[in-house]
Structure formats: structure tokens, C-alpha cells
Write an enzyme that holds these catalytic residues in place. Structure first.
Site, mmCIF file in Angstrom:
data_model
loop_
_atom_site.group_PDB
_atom_site.id
_atom_site.type_symbol
_atom_site.label_atom_id
_atom_site.label_comp_id
_atom_site.label_asym_id
_atom_site.label_seq_id
_atom_site.Cartn_x
_atom_site.Cartn_y
_atom_site.Cartn_z
ATOM 1 C CG ASP A 122 -1.775 -1.241 1.337
ATOM 2 O OD1 ASP A 122 -2.424 -1.607 0.344
ATOM 3 O OD2 ASP A 122 -1.756 -1.857 2.411
ATOM 4 N N GLY A 165 -3.647 -4.173 -4.954
ATOM 5 C CA GLY A 165 -4.580 -3.096 -5.272
ATOM 6 C C GLY A 165 -3.785 -1.854 -5.587
ATOM 7 C CG HIS A 166 -0.645 -1.786 -7.895
ATOM 8 N ND1 HIS A 166 0.360 -2.261 -8.707
ATOM 9 C CD2 HIS A 166 -0.417 -2.331 -6.674
ATOM 10 C CE1 HIS A 166 1.158 -3.042 -8.000
ATOM 11 N NE2 HIS A 166 0.699 -3.107 -6.769
ATOM 12 C CE LYS A 221 3.450 -2.208 -4.539
ATOM 13 N NZ LYS A 221 2.991 -1.876 -3.180
ATOM 14 C CD GLN A 232 1.014 -8.701 -2.927
ATOM 15 O OE1 GLN A 232 1.820 -9.311 -3.601
ATOM 16 N NE2 GLN A 232 -0.189 -8.431 -3.358
#
Length: 427
Positions: free
Chosen positions: A13, A40-41, A16, A222
Site C-alpha cells: 500500500d 490493489g494499485h 506503487k 505488496q
């Protein structure tokens, strides 16, 4: 050409997605090398927020080739939904997205197993996203998993049934309650959809692009402190999230690696269970969570918040060989008069250490802090490093001296335009 790497240095988180989106115009190829739909980007531009899970973050740039590498575990159902969600943007996904034939496939029963395993742990839950990541990597290591290339084989359904039956026996042991029929219907529809994309030998593709002079950016998911080998085991993900994972996750040699961009927040967050030495349980932690909108992009779970942890950051820089640092969410600290930084830990026996010890999971470490003055003002008008408030410039300088790596980008807001880069940097 050398391949550059962008990865997170904390517990995920870190932001990125925004950085990949910002750097993407400088690259010809963006490739994901590990993880799956547990990622989750988040990207924000033109007033719209986008969250990508399996698709590389260069997908919004029409002139960039995006590659899902062999180190990724792919859920066809989620992939189909992601692509459908992008349809309103008129992107050429069939032209600029390739998928490795060697990427492992997440089956419906992998997700069921994930939920059963997590439930069985009771109070000792890992904090899994329940996307089937762990069980899929388990089958990969056990040499019984299914891969994207298998979907084109005439006996794919037989392979599927054989593996599913093994899973059902395990689920029976855990007395799991589920309905598989609808899940399988969605799965096989998604597999047919997946087969309409370019399924490639991605290791040849990546190396050919490098040999031909293309600039390639490897995108990690991650964070380094969740690495299966070097993270806070067992509270980790199931893949190698560090720069070493690029070689096995894309099929490139170590001497092909150029820059390693390390992404970190100006503070720390963590989702799920596991050690977090600088976690705050006071008003400061609540402020970070609220101002930073610290809720998981994949699960929506609230993120635990705390001050920056230098021993952990230095550890991640060391094992990744980071050459440049990008600091995210500096604006979240705008409201603080005082900012603390953890410089070392006090162990239960009184010893003071400045490394991340093996015992971090089983031993409570007391953070030792150094206080720095906060800037306590908005950063909306700060478009250059030279315009930063003195306190923010001092914070950046303090971290650089502590870790020995330059901070060449500072994010001062969620939008791609709210990014301050040093003029001397060439990505």
C-alpha cells in the site's frame, strides 16, 4: 538495455500504482512479476480513481506494452471483471496486454481453500485477502498447479477436474460450506475470455524487448516486508516481493537489472495481522488513517498506522539494492506539529538494536523515537523540491542521510500531477 524495478519497501500500500503511472511514459514495457488479485494499485488522474489488481499499471498508456509475467497468479474471473471495468476508457487492451503462458491460474476451489484455512486459524489469522493466492502458490510448489498455457490444451478440463477433486477432499476435512456450480460457470466463461488475449512465452518477449533497446519497468505488488523469505513470517504473502523475485518472475538474468526504485510512505501502514513496532493507538494514528484514507484498495479493511520505521526501511533497502527512493503521501503529515521517526528498538531484555530481528514476530519491540518539527501547512502549491517548507526539506534530508539513498520523488497528493521530482533525476 537494463530492466528497472519498482517495488514497495514496507508492508504494501505504498503507492506503487501512482508511481508506475507517472514513470510509464519513459518506458516501452511495464511487467508485473509476482502476486495476483491480492494487489490493489490505485491511480488517480483527470478526477477519476482507478484500482488495478492483476493488470500492470501502464495499461492507461496506449503506447506501452503491458505484461503479466510468469510469477503472477491469475484469477480469470477477476481478470475478466477488470477488463470489463476498463472498457469505458476505450483502451486497446487486446493489443497492449500480454499474459505469460507460465502464470499459474487461481481456481474457484483455491479461493474456497483460502477461506477454510484462514477460518481454521481462529485468533491466529494471517489476515489473508481470501483471493486464493496462498493455495495457488502451494499447488505451484507442489508441481500440480494449472497454468495459463494449459487452457489451450485439449485435456484442460480433465486437468481441472483432477486438481479440483484433490481440493474438495481437503474442503471436506474442514467441513467447508460452499456452492461450486455457479463459481465454476463463471470460471470457465472467464477462461474462454482469457484465451482471446495474447498468451505468450513472456521470458522470450521480455528479453527480446531488452535486446532490442526497449525500456522495461518491472512492477512489484505488496511490499518487501511481506516477502515470503524476508518478511515477518508467517504474516507474509506467498511470493517473493523483493527485487530477487524479478529474475524468477519474469525470466531475466540478475545482470539485466538497472535502477531499483524503492517506494515508501512518509509514515507506515499495515493491513491484517502481524508485527508493527511503530503502530499508533492514539489520536495521531487515527489522524493518519483518516487524512490518508487508509483503507485497503482490495479488501476495504482499515490500515493500521504508525510513524516511519528506519530500521525496517534500511533493511528493505539493503535486501533490494535500492538505488532511488520515492516518498509517498507526505501531504498526510501536513497537520502534525511534531513528526516522530523510529531509529532503533529496545528489546524485552533491555538491549537496543537497529536491525530487524528474526524474533520480531514473537517478541515485542519498543520503538525508540527521534522527533522532528512538522511543516504544519498545505503542500498544494509546492511543485518543486526547492519550494518545500524547510521542515519537509529537513525531513527528506534526515531520511536520506539515515539510509544512504537519495529521495528523488515526493508525492504531495493522490493525483498524478501532485508529484514532485528532482530535476537531476533521469528515469
Amino acid at each position: 538495455m537494463k530492466l528497472d524495478i519498482l517495488l514497495g519497501l514496507q508492508w504494501g500500500d505504498e503507492g506503487k500504482g501512482k508511481v508506475v503511472d507517472y514513470l510509464a511514459p519513459k518506458y516501452n514495457v511495464v511487467a508485473r512479476f509476482q502476486g495476483g488479485p491480492n494487489a490493489g494499485h490505485t491511480l488517480e488522474f483527470d478526477g477519476i480513481k482507478h484500482v488495478l489488481h492483476q493488470i500492470p499499471s501502464g495499461i492507461f498508456r496506449s503506447d506501452i506494452l503491458n505484461v503479466i509475467g510468469n510469477g503472477v497468479v491469475l484469477d480469470p474471473v477477476i481478470f475478466k471483471k477488470e477488463i470489463e471495468g476498463l472498457s469505458k476508457y476505450n483502451l486497446s487492451v487486446l493489443d497492449n496486454l500480454c499474459i505469460s503462458k507460465k502464470a499459474q491460474i487461481i481456481l474457484p476451489t483455491h479461493r474456497l481453500l483460502d477461506a477454510a484455512y484462514e477460518k481454521s486459524k481462529g485468533a491466529k489469522k494471517i489476515g489473508s485477502t481470501l483471493k486464493g493466492i496462498g493455495p495457488t502458490y502451494q499447488d505451484k510448489i507442489a508441481r500440480q498447479g494449472l497454468r495459463v498455457g494449459d487452457t489451450s490444451l485439449p485435456n484442460f478440463k480433465d486437468k481441472y477436474q483432477k486438481l479440483t477433486q484433490k481440493h474438495l477432499q481437503i474442503l471436506e476435512f474442514y467441513k467447508a460450506d460452499f456452492q461450486l456450480d455457479q463459481l465454476e460457470k463463471e470460471f470457465f466463461e472467464a477462461v474462454e475470455f482469457l484465451k482471446t488475449f495474447k498468451l505468450v512465452e513472456s521470458e522470450y518477449l521480455i528479453n527480446s524487448e531488452l535486446s532490442g533497446g526497449s525500456r522495461v519497468l518491472a512492477e512489484g505488488a505488496q511490499g518487501s516486508l511481506l516477502d515470503i523469505d524476508f518478511g515477518s513470517y508467517p504474516f507474509v504473502t506467498s511470493s517473493n516481493t523483493t527485487s530477487a523475485g524479478v529474475c524468477s518472475g519474469l525470466g531475466v538474468a540478475p545482470n539485466s537489472i538497472g535502477e531499483v526504485y524503492g517506494i515508501f510512505k512518509a509514515y507506515c501502514t499495515r493491513v491484517g495481522s502481524g508485527p508493527f513496532p511503530t503502530e499508533l493507538f492514539d489520536a495521531d494514528g487515527e489522524t493518519m488513517q483518516k487524512v490518508g484514507n487508509e483503507f485497503g484498495a482490495t479488501t476495504g479493511r482499515p490500515r493500521r498506522c504508525g510513524w516511519l520505521d528506519l530500521p525496517a526501511l534500511k533493511y528493505a533497502i539493503m535486501i533490494n539494492g535500492v538505488t532511488q527512493l520515492y516518498m509517498m503521501k507526505a501531504d498526510v503529515l501536513n497537520v502534525f506539529n511534531e513528526i516522530k521517526v523510529c531509529t532503533s528498538y529496545r528489546r524485552e531484555n533491555g538491549d537496543i538494536i537497529d536491525i530487524l530481528p528474526y524474533e520480531i514476530v514473537d517478541e515485542k519491540l519498543e520503538p525508540i523515537y527521534e522527533s522532528l518539527p512538522g511543516w504544519n501547512c498545505s503542500l498544494d502549491e509546492n511543485k518543486e523540491f526547492d519550494s518545500f517548507p524547510g521542515e519537509l526539506a529537513g525531513y527528506v534530508d534526515y531520511i536520506e542521510k539515515a539510509v544512504g539513498v537519495p529521495i528523488n520523488m515526493v508525492s504531495v497528493g493522490p493525483d498524478r500531477t501532485e508529484t514532485v521530482v528532482r530535476d537531476t533525476v533521469e528515469a
